[in-house]
Scaffold this active site. Structure first.
Site, PDB file in Angstrom:
ATOM      1  N   SER A   1       0.663  -1.174   0.032  1.00 22.91           N
ATOM      2  CA  SER A   1       0.055  -0.002   0.119  1.00 22.91           C
ATOM      3  C   SER A   1       0.857   1.262  -0.006  1.00 22.91           C
ATOM      4  O   SER A   1       1.122   1.808   0.771  1.00 22.91           O
ATOM      5  CB  SER A   1      -0.943  -0.345   1.383  1.00 22.91           C
ATOM      6  OG  SER A   1      -0.330  -0.009   2.457  1.00 22.91           O
TER       7      SER A   1
ATOM      8  N   HIS B   1      -3.270  -6.134   2.886  1.00 21.02           N
ATOM      9  CA  HIS B   1      -2.337  -7.128   3.214  1.00 21.02           C
ATOM     10  C   HIS B   1      -3.095  -8.574   3.239  1.00 21.02           C
ATOM     11  O   HIS B   1      -2.142  -9.496   3.227  1.00 21.02           O
ATOM     12  CB  HIS B   1      -1.867  -6.823   4.276  1.00 21.02           C
ATOM     13  CG  HIS B   1      -0.895  -5.636   4.229  1.00 21.02           C
ATOM     14  ND1 HIS B   1      -0.153  -5.107   5.595  1.00 21.02           N
ATOM     15  CD2 HIS B   1      -0.340  -5.015   3.434  1.00 21.02           C
ATOM     16  CE1 HIS B   1       0.619  -4.266   5.085  1.00 21.02           C
ATOM     17  NE2 HIS B   1       0.329  -4.052   3.918  1.00 21.02           N
TER      18      HIS B   1
ATOM     19  N   GLN C   1      -6.429  -1.784   7.499  1.00 21.11           N
ATOM     20  CA  GLN C   1      -5.305  -2.889   7.257  1.00 21.11           C
ATOM     21  C   GLN C   1      -4.449  -3.401   8.336  1.00 21.11           C
ATOM     22  O   GLN C   1      -4.288  -4.416   8.283  1.00 21.11           O
ATOM     23  CB  GLN C   1      -4.214  -1.900   6.510  1.00 21.11           C
ATOM     24  CG  GLN C   1      -3.104  -2.753   6.032  1.00 21.11           C
ATOM     25  CD  GLN C   1      -2.048  -1.616   5.140  1.00 21.11           C
ATOM     26  OE1 GLN C   1      -2.367  -1.478   4.018  1.00 21.11           O
ATOM     27  NE2 GLN C   1      -1.300  -1.250   5.822  1.00 21.11           N
ATOM     28  N   GLU C   2      -4.394  -2.871   9.407  1.00 18.42           N
ATOM     29  CA  GLU C   2      -3.561  -3.353  10.741  1.00 18.42           C
ATOM     30  C   GLU C   2      -4.121  -2.865  11.957  1.00 18.42           C
ATOM     31  O   GLU C   2      -4.454  -1.638  12.233  1.00 18.42           O
ATOM     32  CB  GLU C   2      -2.167  -2.698  10.559  1.00 18.42           C
ATOM     33  CG  GLU C   2      -1.431  -3.123   9.373  1.00 18.42           C
ATOM     34  CD  GLU C   2      -0.299  -2.352   9.110  1.00 18.42           C
ATOM     35  OE1 GLU C   2       0.593  -1.937  10.233  1.00 18.42           O
ATOM     36  OE2 GLU C   2       0.403  -2.206   8.020  1.00 18.42           O
TER      37      GLU C   2
ATOM     38  N   GLU D   1       2.377  -9.603   6.813  1.00 19.57           N
ATOM     39  CA  GLU D   1       3.040  -9.157   7.820  1.00 19.57           C
ATOM     40  C   GLU D   1       2.890  -9.996   9.157  1.00 19.57           C
ATOM     41  O   GLU D   1       3.214  -9.755   9.999  1.00 19.57           O
ATOM     42  CB  GLU D   1       2.778  -7.617   8.368  1.00 19.57           C
ATOM     43  CG  GLU D   1       3.017  -6.858   7.116  1.00 19.57           C
ATOM     44  CD  GLU D   1       2.649  -5.267   7.448  1.00 19.57           C
ATOM     45  OE1 GLU D   1       2.352  -4.984   8.646  1.00 19.57           O
ATOM     46  OE2 GLU D   1       3.040  -4.250   6.607  1.00 19.57           O
TER      47      GLU D   1
ATOM     48  N   ASP E   1      -3.388   0.862  12.001  1.00 19.15           N
ATOM     49  CA  ASP E   1      -3.101   1.652  10.636  1.00 19.15           C
ATOM     50  C   ASP E   1      -4.234   1.371   9.807  1.00 19.15           C
ATOM     51  O   ASP E   1      -4.571   0.073   9.257  1.00 19.15           O
ATOM     52  CB  ASP E   1      -1.840   0.893  10.005  1.00 19.15           C
ATOM     53  CG  ASP E   1      -1.364   1.675   8.793  1.00 19.15           C
ATOM     54  OD1 ASP E   1      -1.935   2.559   8.180  1.00 19.15           O
ATOM     55  OD2 ASP E   1      -0.292   1.237   7.983  1.00 19.15           O
TER      56      ASP E   1
ATOM     57  N   GLU F   1      -2.432   5.465  12.537  1.00 20.93           N
ATOM     58  CA  GLU F   1      -1.928   5.640  11.133  1.00 20.93           C
ATOM     59  C   GLU F   1      -2.764   5.944  10.125  1.00 20.93           C
ATOM     60  O   GLU F   1      -3.744   5.190   9.950  1.00 20.93           O
ATOM     61  CB  GLU F   1      -0.674   4.526  11.283  1.00 20.93           C
ATOM     62  CG  GLU F   1      -0.045   4.526   9.936  1.00 20.93           C
ATOM     63  CD  GLU F   1       1.091   3.463   9.973  1.00 20.93           C
ATOM     64  OE1 GLU F   1       1.528   3.169  10.943  1.00 20.93           O
ATOM     65  OE2 GLU F   1       1.383   3.325   8.640  1.00 20.93           O
TER      66      GLU F   1
ATOM     67  N   ASP G   1       1.675   8.414   7.232  1.00 22.13           N
ATOM     68  CA  ASP G   1       2.615   7.143   6.564  1.00 22.13           C
ATOM     69  C   ASP G   1       2.627   7.541   5.160  1.00 22.13           C
ATOM     70  O   ASP G   1       3.479   8.443   4.705  1.00 22.13           O
ATOM     71  CB  ASP G   1       2.157   5.786   6.852  1.00 22.13           C
ATOM     72  CG  ASP G   1       2.881   4.874   5.785  1.00 22.13           C
ATOM     73  OD1 ASP G   1       3.963   5.259   5.154  1.00 22.13           O
ATOM     74  OD2 ASP G   1       2.699   3.744   5.798  1.00 22.13           O
TER      75      ASP G   1
ATOM     76  N   LYS H   1      10.185   5.254   6.655  1.00 30.56           N
ATOM     77  CA  LYS H   1      10.656   4.140   5.879  1.00 30.56           C
ATOM     78  C   LYS H   1      11.643   4.598   4.630  1.00 30.56           C
ATOM     79  O   LYS H   1      11.183   5.272   3.772  1.00 30.56           O
ATOM     80  CB  LYS H   1       9.310   3.582   5.133  1.00 30.56           C
ATOM     81  CG  LYS H   1       8.267   2.961   5.849  1.00 30.56           C
ATOM     82  CD  LYS H   1       6.884   2.761   4.915  1.00 30.56           C
ATOM     83  CE  LYS H   1       5.817   2.012   5.575  1.00 30.56           C
ATOM     84  NZ  LYS H   1       4.450   1.935   4.893  1.00 30.56           N
TER      85      LYS H   1
ATOM     86  N   HIS I   1       9.148  -1.116   8.661  1.00 25.83           N
ATOM     87  CA  HIS I   1       9.347  -2.256   7.798  1.00 25.83           C
ATOM     88  C   HIS I   1       8.317  -1.785   6.931  1.00 25.83           C
ATOM     89  O   HIS I   1       7.542  -1.065   6.888  1.00 25.83           O
ATOM     90  CB  HIS I   1       8.957  -3.601   8.601  1.00 25.83           C
ATOM     91  CG  HIS I   1       7.749  -3.732   8.998  1.00 25.83           C
ATOM     92  ND1 HIS I   1       6.980  -5.061   9.335  1.00 25.83           N
ATOM     93  CD2 HIS I   1       6.483  -2.743   8.951  1.00 25.83           C
ATOM     94  CE1 HIS I   1       5.788  -4.885   9.662  1.00 25.83           C
ATOM     95  NE2 HIS I   1       5.215  -3.518   9.425  1.00 25.83           N
ATOM     96  N   ARG I   2       8.460  -2.773   5.867  1.00 25.43           N
ATOM     97  CA  ARG I   2       7.429  -2.677   4.683  1.00 25.43           C
ATOM     98  C   ARG I   2       6.765  -4.138   4.658  1.00 25.43           C
ATOM     99  O   ARG I   2       7.111  -4.978   5.393  1.00 25.43           O
ATOM    100  CB  ARG I   2       7.946  -2.514   3.217  1.00 25.43           C
ATOM    101  CG  ARG I   2       8.614  -1.290   3.302  1.00 25.43           C
ATOM    102  CD  ARG I   2       8.223  -0.054   3.474  1.00 25.43           C
ATOM    103  NE  ARG I   2       6.825   0.179   2.591  1.00 25.43           N
ATOM    104  CZ  ARG I   2       6.679   0.875   1.760  1.00 25.43           C
ATOM    105  NH1 ARG I   2       7.535   1.752   1.145  1.00 25.43           N
ATOM    106  NH2 ARG I   2       5.249   1.181   1.103  1.00 25.43           N
ATOM    107  N   SER I   3       5.585  -4.301   4.080  1.00 26.81           N
ATOM    108  CA  SER I   3       4.848  -5.629   3.711  1.00 26.81           C
ATOM    109  C   SER I   3       5.707  -6.844   3.469  1.00 26.81           C
ATOM    110  O   SER I   3       5.876  -7.835   3.590  1.00 26.81           O
ATOM    111  CB  SER I   3       3.373  -5.534   3.449  1.00 26.81           C
ATOM    112  OG  SER I   3       3.669  -4.934   2.218  1.00 26.81           O
TER     113      SER I   3
ATOM    114  N   LYS J   1       8.379  -0.294  14.101  1.00 23.93           N
ATOM    115  CA  LYS J   1       7.070  -0.910  13.715  1.00 23.93           C
ATOM    116  C   LYS J   1       7.474  -2.052  12.841  1.00 23.93           C
ATOM    117  O   LYS J   1       8.093  -1.771  11.839  1.00 23.93           O
ATOM    118  CB  LYS J   1       6.050  -0.083  13.034  1.00 23.93           C
ATOM    119  CG  LYS J   1       4.898  -0.653  12.497  1.00 23.93           C
ATOM    120  CD  LYS J   1       3.953   0.313  11.727  1.00 23.93           C
ATOM    121  CE  LYS J   1       2.782  -0.070  11.351  1.00 23.93           C
ATOM    122  NZ  LYS J   1       2.458   0.369   9.940  1.00 23.93           N
TER     123      LYS J   1
HETATM  124  P1  PGA Z   1       3.159  -1.303   2.863  1.00 28.04           P
HETATM  125  O1  PGA Z   1       2.555  -0.957   4.005  1.00 28.04           O
HETATM  126  O2  PGA Z   1       2.400  -2.384   2.107  1.00 28.04           O
HETATM  127  O3  PGA Z   1       3.391  -0.201   1.859  1.00 28.04           O
HETATM  128  O4  PGA Z   1       4.530  -1.953   3.332  1.00 28.04           O
HETATM  129  C1  PGA Z   1       2.483  -0.985   5.413  1.00 28.04           C
HETATM  130  C2  PGA Z   1       2.167   0.307   6.001  1.00 28.04           C
HETATM  131  O5  PGA Z   1       1.050   0.871   5.610  1.00 28.04           O
HETATM  132  O6  PGA Z   1       2.307   0.512   7.067  1.00 28.04           O
HETATM  133 ZN    ZN Z   2       1.000   2.338   7.091  1.00 26.92          ZN
END
Ligand code: PGA
Ligand code: ZN
Length: 420
Positions: free
Chosen positions: A43, A148, A157-158, A201, A237, A282, A310, A335, A363-365, A386
């Site tokens: 994302s 995700h 998402q989280e 994740e 998030d 977030e 983010d 990031k 981190h990233r996914s 994170k």
């Molecule tokens: P990402 O997303 O899939 O872009 O790493 C993680 C996030 O939104 O924090």
């Molecule tokens: Zn995010």
């Protein structure tokens, strides 16, 4: 010749935790060696650096050989600012679209790793200096949804946890692992179709709505807090840009069958903050809505909840300046591959701190088992890291925090959280 002089650079195609292609870069110095793999988001914010050139990772590998290596060989790996400046010059675009932001990241990080190895010191000390002593609290993803889990879980998402009462890293990690395990047991009861599936994740992916999932997570946090004797708080998030539909002027929650305009979205988030005593939210709004962020940040402040950008900031100094002017957030996701180099990352952390925002190293996914993020978080003094909870690529960073804590020894202390 100094041990930190760069002698050679090699790049290759490898794979990340999602099985997608990624770039790995090795930097060889006179007296040391460093290696880094670039992570990848699912994302991604619109303002991020372009991860790879149009030809993907193989074009990026060729670009390292052809364009970058000849310029960097002979430079001092300890001179991070110069190396990163050369990366910008070689690329020549604003968004690293020629060599790729992920390519720049892997070179920049591998250079720092090589410098620290040549100097015989740990990466966090190389990045942060000899006075570094604070360790970050781990913000862990326990229940996942959105992109995700390809839209098969909660719309948000989280759902995250932050063990605010932990007095050291070991306790903090134990809390997150226990909450993850307990949440899994409780989800199996709440969702008859739950088979223990997890998203990108390592977070559980139940077929529940956001509020139902938060209720389960709240119970898991309560149980673990009772067992360990300290408080574990929750966060979200929302990754709201993935819910926003411009043509409908609304955030669309498909699982819940709900649409919320900006005002309703702000009210919904505030309700969740109050009801679940959230400490962190977030990307509650779409990535261009700085004003909406500012409104929510004002209202969330009295509830003691951090509002974090983010996709809003994409680790960019220009976007941080805009957010600072408006009071758009009280925290920011850092990031490094969103901007490409460690110098840009350090500048973003400094700008954010000056604007009163809490930097959250993230981190990233799509990840690798590289531990570097732990060093970055400690070196750049981010009070929160994170990284997810489960999965080898997440645990690699968490275990590295334990090693760093051990190296710091008796001077180690947990960072001060701005809200608790
Ligand atoms: P990402 O997303 O899939 O872009 O790493 C993680 C996030 O939104 O924090
Ligand atoms: Zn995010």
């Amino acid at each position: 010749m100094s041990s930190t002089i760069i002698e050679d650079i090699r790049a290759r195609r490898v794979f990340d935790s999602r099985g997608s292609e990624a770039i790995e870069v090795e930097v060889f110095t006179v007296g040391g060696y460093g290696r880094a793999i670039a992570p990848m988001g699912a994302s991604r914010g619109r303002g991020e650096a372009m991860p790879y050139p149009p030809g993907g990772v193989s074009e990026a590998v060729a670009a390292v050989e052809r364009l970058v290596t000849p310029e960097l060989v002979g430079l001092d790996a300890a001179d991070q600012r110069l190396v990163d400046k050369v990366l910008h010059e070689v690329d020549g675009t604003k968004d690293f679209s020629r060599i790729g932001g992920n390519t720049a990241y892997a070179i920049s990080m591998a250079t720092a790793a090589a410098a620290s190895s040549s100097l015989g010191i740990s990466l966090f000390r190389h990045l942060g200096g000899s006075l570094v002593q604070e360790l970050p609290y781990p913000l862990g993803n326990v229940v996942g949804g959105g992109k995700h889990v390809r839209g098969r879980g909660p719309d948000v998402q989280e759902m995250l946890v932050l063990p605010v009462g932990a007095t050291d890293v070991l306790e903090a990690l134990q809390a997150n692992f226990l909450v993850h395990r307990r949440a899994g047991e409780l989800l199996a009861r709440a969702d008859p179709g739950f088979t223990g599936g997890r998203g990108d994740e390592g977070a559980w992916a139940p077929k529940l709505g956001t509020e139902e999932a938060l209720e389960v997570l709240a119970k898991a946090c309560e149980d673990v807090a009772g067992e360990l004797g300290f408080e574990v708080r929750m966060g979200l998030d929302v990754a709201a840009s993935t819910l926003w539909r411009e043509e409908e002027n609304a955030y669309v929650y498909e699982r819940e069958g709900m649409k919320r305009d900006r005002g309703e979205q702000v009210d919904f988030i505030l309700e969740l903050v109050e009801r679940f005593k959230l400490i962190y939210v977030e990307d509650p709004l779409a990535e261009e809505d700085f004003e909406g962020f500012a409104e929510l940040t004002r209202k969330a402040r009295r509830l003691g909840c951090l509002i974090c950008g983010d996709d809003l900031f994409v680790t960019s100094v220009e976007r941080i300046a805009r957010g600072a002017e408006l009071g758009a957030a009280t925290a920011i996701i850092i990031k490094p591959n969103q901007v490409g180099t460690l110098s840009d990352t350090a500048d973003a952390v400094r700008a954010a701190r000056e604007a009163g925002m809490v930097p959250v190293a993230s981190h990233r996914s799509g990840e690798s088992t590289d531990p570097h993020l732990a060093h970055l978080a400690v070196g750049l003094r981010c009070p929160i890291i994170k990284t997810g909870v489960l999965g080898g690529e997440r645990v690699a960073k968490l275990n590295e925090l334990l090693r760093i804590a051990e190296e710091l020894g008796e001077v180690a202390k947990m960072a001060k959280l701005p809200v608790a």
